[in-house]
Every structure is written in structure tokens, then in C-alpha cells.
Scaffold this active site. Sequence first.
Site, PDB file in Angstrom:
ATOM      1  N   GLU A  25       0.823  -1.221   0.000  1.00 42.01           N
ATOM      2  CA  GLU A  25       0.000   0.000   0.000  1.00 42.01           C
ATOM      3  C   GLU A  25       0.851   1.263   0.000  1.00 42.01           C
ATOM      4  O   GLU A  25       2.061   1.219   0.279  1.00 42.01           O
ATOM      5  CB  GLU A  25      -0.962   0.003   1.196  1.00 42.01           C
ATOM      6  CG  GLU A  25      -0.263   0.044   2.541  1.00 42.01           C
ATOM      7  CD  GLU A  25      -1.129   0.639   3.669  1.00 42.01           C
ATOM      8  OE1 GLU A  25      -1.660   1.749   3.490  1.00 42.01           O
ATOM      9  OE2 GLU A  25      -1.217  -0.014   4.718  1.00 42.01           O
ATOM     10  N   LYS A  87      -5.461  10.846   1.070  1.00 43.30           N
ATOM     11  CA  LYS A  87      -5.636   9.447   1.455  1.00 43.30           C
ATOM     12  C   LYS A  87      -6.861   8.920   0.718  1.00 43.30           C
ATOM     13  O   LYS A  87      -7.930   9.536   0.762  1.00 43.30           O
ATOM     14  CB  LYS A  87      -5.839   9.430   2.964  1.00 43.30           C
ATOM     15  CG  LYS A  87      -6.076   8.099   3.591  1.00 43.30           C
ATOM     16  CD  LYS A  87      -6.187   8.273   5.103  1.00 43.30           C
ATOM     17  CE  LYS A  87      -7.040   7.189   5.688  1.00 43.30           C
ATOM     18  NZ  LYS A  87      -7.312   7.424   7.114  1.00 43.30           N
ATOM     19  N   VAL A 107      -5.465   0.250   2.996  1.00 43.61           N
ATOM     20  CA  VAL A 107      -5.636  -1.205   2.883  1.00 43.61           C
ATOM     21  C   VAL A 107      -6.835  -1.506   1.980  1.00 43.61           C
ATOM     22  O   VAL A 107      -6.754  -2.354   1.078  1.00 43.61           O
ATOM     23  CB  VAL A 107      -5.801  -1.847   4.281  1.00 43.61           C
ATOM     24  CG1 VAL A 107      -6.275  -3.292   4.171  1.00 43.61           C
ATOM     25  CG2 VAL A 107      -4.485  -1.764   5.050  1.00 43.61           C
ATOM     26  N   ASP A 139     -17.218   5.294  13.881  1.00 37.19           N
ATOM     27  CA  ASP A 139     -15.982   5.269  13.089  1.00 37.19           C
ATOM     28  C   ASP A 139     -15.428   3.847  12.994  1.00 37.19           C
ATOM     29  O   ASP A 139     -14.761   3.353  13.909  1.00 37.19           O
ATOM     30  CB  ASP A 139     -14.949   6.221  13.702  1.00 37.19           C
ATOM     31  CG  ASP A 139     -13.746   6.439  12.793  1.00 37.19           C
ATOM     32  OD1 ASP A 139     -13.592   5.682  11.814  1.00 37.19           O
ATOM     33  OD2 ASP A 139     -12.968   7.362  13.066  1.00 37.19           O
ATOM     34  N   SER A 141     -13.322   1.488  10.183  1.00 38.83           N
ATOM     35  CA  SER A 141     -12.562   1.596   8.934  1.00 38.83           C
ATOM     36  C   SER A 141     -13.210   0.812   7.797  1.00 38.83           C
ATOM     37  O   SER A 141     -13.665  -0.329   7.984  1.00 38.83           O
ATOM     38  CB  SER A 141     -11.144   1.080   9.148  1.00 38.83           C
ATOM     39  OG  SER A 141     -10.451   1.098   7.914  1.00 38.83           O
ATOM     40  N   ALA A 142     -13.189   1.416   6.610  1.00 38.46           N
ATOM     41  CA  ALA A 142     -13.645   0.727   5.401  1.00 38.46           C
ATOM     42  C   ALA A 142     -12.783  -0.507   5.106  1.00 38.46           C
ATOM     43  O   ALA A 142     -13.195  -1.386   4.350  1.00 38.46           O
ATOM     44  CB  ALA A 142     -13.624   1.685   4.214  1.00 38.46           C
ATOM     45  N   ASP A 143     -11.599  -0.590   5.728  1.00 36.36           N
ATOM     46  CA  ASP A 143     -10.756  -1.783   5.543  1.00 36.36           C
ATOM     47  C   ASP A 143     -11.516  -3.055   5.924  1.00 36.36           C
ATOM     48  O   ASP A 143     -11.347  -4.104   5.283  1.00 36.36           O
ATOM     49  CB  ASP A 143      -9.488  -1.717   6.417  1.00 36.36           C
ATOM     50  CG  ASP A 143      -8.529  -0.611   6.020  1.00 36.36           C
ATOM     51  OD1 ASP A 143      -8.751   0.050   4.984  1.00 36.36           O
ATOM     52  OD2 ASP A 143      -7.549  -0.408   6.778  1.00 36.36           O
ATOM     53  N   LYS A 160      -3.321  -1.628  15.454  1.00 31.96           N
ATOM     54  CA  LYS A 160      -2.762  -0.822  16.548  1.00 31.96           C
ATOM     55  C   LYS A 160      -3.764  -0.674  17.684  1.00 31.96           C
ATOM     56  O   LYS A 160      -4.966  -0.579  17.454  1.00 31.96           O
ATOM     57  CB  LYS A 160      -2.434   0.579  16.037  1.00 31.96           C
ATOM     58  CG  LYS A 160      -1.087   0.682  15.404  1.00 31.96           C
ATOM     59  CD  LYS A 160      -0.538   2.107  15.491  1.00 31.96           C
ATOM     60  CE  LYS A 160       0.832   2.142  14.863  1.00 31.96           C
ATOM     61  NZ  LYS A 160       0.778   2.423  13.418  1.00 31.96           N
TER      62      LYS A 160
HETATM   63  N1  PSU Z   1      -2.640   1.512  10.714  1.00 29.43           N
HETATM   64  C1  PSU Z   1      -1.292   1.575  10.812  1.00 29.43           C
HETATM   65  N2  PSU Z   1      -0.578   2.192   9.835  1.00 29.43           N
HETATM   66  C2  PSU Z   1      -1.192   2.734   8.733  1.00 29.43           C
HETATM   67  C3  PSU Z   1      -2.620   2.663   8.623  1.00 29.43           C
HETATM   68  C4  PSU Z   1      -3.303   2.036   9.626  1.00 29.43           C
HETATM   69  O1  PSU Z   1      -0.741   1.085  11.790  1.00 29.43           O
HETATM   70  O2  PSU Z   1      -0.497   3.310   7.875  1.00 29.43           O
HETATM   71  C5  PSU Z   1      -3.319   3.229   7.413  1.00 29.43           C
HETATM   72  C6  PSU Z   1      -3.626   2.109   6.398  1.00 29.43           C
HETATM   73  O3  PSU Z   1      -3.501   2.643   5.091  1.00 29.43           O
HETATM   74  C7  PSU Z   1      -5.080   1.807   6.689  1.00 29.43           C
HETATM   75  C8  PSU Z   1      -5.612   3.168   7.016  1.00 29.43           C
HETATM   76  O4  PSU Z   1      -5.780   1.223   5.607  1.00 29.43           O
HETATM   77  O5  PSU Z   1      -4.586   3.782   7.788  1.00 29.43           O
HETATM   78  C9  PSU Z   1      -6.925   3.119   7.786  1.00 29.43           C
HETATM   79  O6  PSU Z   1      -7.488   4.386   7.839  1.00 29.43           O
HETATM   80  P1  PSU Z   1      -9.000   4.572   8.333  1.00 29.43           P
HETATM   81  O7  PSU Z   1      -8.998   4.205   9.775  1.00 29.43           O
HETATM   82  O8  PSU Z   1      -9.292   6.031   8.098  1.00 29.43           O
HETATM   83  O9  PSU Z   1      -9.838   3.663   7.491  1.00 29.43           O
HETATM   84 MN    MN Z   2     -12.525   6.198   9.957  1.00 27.19          MN
END
Ligand code: PSU
Ligand code: MN
Length: 312
Positions: A25, A87, A107, A139, A141-143, A160
Site C-alpha cells: 500500500e 488518502k 488497505v 468510526d 474503517s472501510a478496511d 494498533k
Molecule cells: N494503521 C497503521 N498504519 C497505517 C494505517 C493504519 O498502523 O499506515 C493506514 C492504512 O492505510 C489503513 C488506514 O488502511 O490507515 C486506515 O485508515 P482509516 O482508519 O481512516 O480507514
Molecule cells: Mn474512519
Amino acid sequence: MNPLLDIHPDVAAALQGGQPLVALESTIITHGMPWPQNVETALRVEAEVRTAGAVPATIAIIGGRLKAGLTPEEIDFLGRAGHAVPKASRRDLPLLLSTHALGATTVATTMMVAAMAGIRVFATGGIGGVHRGAETSFDISADLLELARTPVAVVCAGAKAILDLRATLEVLETHGVPVLGYGTDELPAFYSRTSGLKLPGSLSSPVAVASALRAQDLVAPGQGLVLANPIPKDHEIPAGVIGAHIDQALAEAARQGVAGAAVTPFLLARVAELTGGASLAANIALVLSNARLAGEVAVAYAALRRSGAGQG
Ligand code: PSU
Ligand code: MN
């Protein structure tokens, strides 16, 4: 082939020949680490994948094109631009692509592009998940939803502890996403090898993982998978040490009203600042370790596919 997708010649040759590939990524480059360590790490990660015998495909959006495989110059450019690069999660793609913009793939979007290209294995640091307080912020994540709908295995060091890890596992379970520990039956917590949260299963060789992927191809062909690989022992930061910094970063985010897509980059950057060099060194070590493992899994998976074996 998707008309918005450009495949790097090395990646195209590997796809053509049925060779192993690993997707990588770009949000980890632009938003996950500071310059110049981000660029150095991205190039070392590609080298780890090659050492394992696979071809790396770092993914990003450049000039409104989806790119599977970047040149070292493109990686350098993204790394220097850092947070100036938008992003790009799933919801961002139509706008970024139609306006010929730059985008750093998360991701979720790295999985989308990997699947379009035909890449089954992806290495990163940590996945997004359910944020603490999601019962009011919503909140998530879309992941996590991408893992439910896109057939790419994500090799990571868990998630994390800025997140609610228990809720993250619950959402993955609801959506039927396998979360397999590599040599552990607990979810690793990124900086720490353990979280106290039990996983349903653990595997301990690349061939075993590859054969789980082949079984998934048959039983749930549209779905992703999480392979959770604990951080190497000598780089682990105990939960008690990292925990106080995480709590401080979360309190600052709440005070400053940080919301939406800015939350994860804010927390990542603050935790890195508060812990000094230790967290960055840990982050680099675990990404390299995940890249190596992903390369080995991709090699085993390509071999099973070639032989038409791997089930049962
Ligand atoms: N967690 C990490 N390092 C990262 C990310 C998450 O420890 O770099 C990044 C990844 O690209 C992940 C994104 O897909 O943050 C998730 O963001 P969000 O919570 O806004 O979906
Ligand atoms: Mn989010």
C-alpha cells in the site's frame, strides 16, 4: 482489464507467467511514516518481497490512474509529498480518478486494485479497524468491509491499540473474514506480540497459509483474509509502555475534534512523536517482517495453483 488500471511491466510479466506477486500500500508511505524513513522503508519492503522470490507491486493513484507497481522515482515522489497526497479509501476513488488526482491507497483500496490486477497476497503494517468510542462516532474503517468483499489476503501485525481490538475482531467475524495468527493463537497488537484476544486458529508455515487460501478460493471466493504476524521479538514495545502514549494521543484527538479520515493519520503521527524513535523502528521492523512472510506465502500459493493442488 480495467481501463483505469496501469500495470508496471515487471508486474505484468509476473502475472502473465503465473509468478508470485505481493501488493503493497501507499498510505503507509504518505501518512504512516515520516520522510525519509518512509521512502527507505518502501524500497526495503520491495526488496524483502523479491528476496522471498516474489514480485512487489506497490499501489497508488497517480494522475487519475490506478497504478499496480511503482517506479522508485514514483515512490520517492509520494514519500516526499507525504500528507499533501490525499488518502484514498473506497469512497474517494470516483472523485480522485475523475479529477486526475494523486491518491495514497489504504488497505481497502490497495485490496481493490490488487484484486483487479489478480494479486492474491498483500503486505502492510496494520489494518484499520473499529475506533474506540465507535458506539457514538460510528468510526469503523472501510478496511474491514473491504476484507469481507475482496479476495486478497492481508499480511499485517494485527491492528494498533489506538483501536478497539475486541470490537474489530467482532466486526470481522460478523462479516465472515478469517483472521489467522501466524505462529500465535492471539491477535497481535502491532507494537506488542499479544493482545489477550484469542483467535480461532493459527498456522505456522507459508505452505499452510497458502493451502488455507486455496480452500478459501473454493468455499468463499470473493472474500479476503487477515494473516496476523506478530512483530519480531527484539522490536516489541510492551503494551504498558505504548499504552500511555496511545491514551494521550486519543485525548488530544478528542480535544481537537479530529474526525473522519483524519483520525488514523493523526493518531499514528502523535504516537510516533510521543514514543520517539522506538515506535518508528518497531514499525519498520514489523513491515519488513510482514513483507518477507507475504513473499513466502505468495511463492507457496503460486506453486499450489500451478500444481492444481492445495485443498484438503
Ligand atoms: N494503521 C497503521 N498504519 C497505517 C494505517 C493504519 O498502523 O499506515 C493506514 C492504512 O492505510 C489503513 C488506514 O488502511 O490507515 C486506515 O485508515 P482509516 O482508519 O481512516 O480507514
Ligand atoms: Mn474512519
